[in-house]
Motif scaffolding. Structure first.
Motif: not given
Length: 199
Positions: A47-52, A74-79, A195-199, A188-193
């Protein structure tokens, strides 16, 4: 049995706060001096922060002002953002939470703080007044905070996404001058390829 349940709950809380690995800490250099760093809170794995949203006390017109009291990620896992999860570390006791703001797409990657410097022995300290975030999709989001002080420099840019928060808080001063939130740093966390494709 009760003791075993309490231990299990404590274990789950510790997992929530400390288990996730992160690449780096995003910091700024204009935070204020009062209080102590409190516990980190992390978005769940992947999950990554998409809002606040922020907790802000409005102008007290001569009484003790505290301005920004807390920041909630506010954290989310996908797009699709079908499941949202919030983290906030320690917050102050004054003011109300604002309506959440979200990146149109992508994740939060850097931040900037508006801070009022120390006002001297008899002044009214408010410390952190407002915050801006930059999204990986480029928009900048500014909180509905207060207006004392100036914005400092932007933090470093996270190449993955913000995934956790840790606040520096001055505890309640029992009738003396409260400044509450003095500084914040984000994980700060890394994202997999994938995850990058869907976020």
């Amino acid at each position: 049995v009760t003791g075993r349940i309490l231990l299990k709950l404590l274990h789950l809380l510790l997992l929530r706060h400390f288990s996730r690995q992160y690449k780096s800490l995003l910091t700024v250099n204009n935070g204020e001096q009062f209080g102590n760093w409190t516990w980190p809170e992390m978005c769940p794995e992947n999950f990554f922060a998409v809002g606040f949203s922020v907790r802000v006390e409005s102008n007290q017109y001569g009484a003790d002002d505290t301005a920004l009291n807390g920041i909630r990620l506010i954290c989310a896992k996908d797009g699709s953002r079908s499941f949202l999860y919030t983290v906030e570390s320690h917050t102050g006791y004054f003011g109300d939470w604002t309506q959440p703001q979200y990146c149109p797409s992508g994740v939060l990657t850097s931040f900037q703080l508006r801070v009022e410097p120390h006002q001297g022995l008899f002044g009214d300290d408010t410390a952190v007044n407002n915050i801006k975030f930059r999204c990986s999709s480029n928009p900048t989001l500014e909180a509905n905070g207060m207006y004392w002080g100036e914005y400092g420099h932007w933090s470093q840019e996270c190449t993955g996404g913000i995934c956790g928060i840790e606040t520096k808080m001055e505890e309640y001063q029992y009738g003396l001058d409260d400044s509450t939130l003095n500084d914040v740093r984000f994980h700060c966390c890394g994202r997999s390829c994938m995850l990058d494709a869907v976020v």
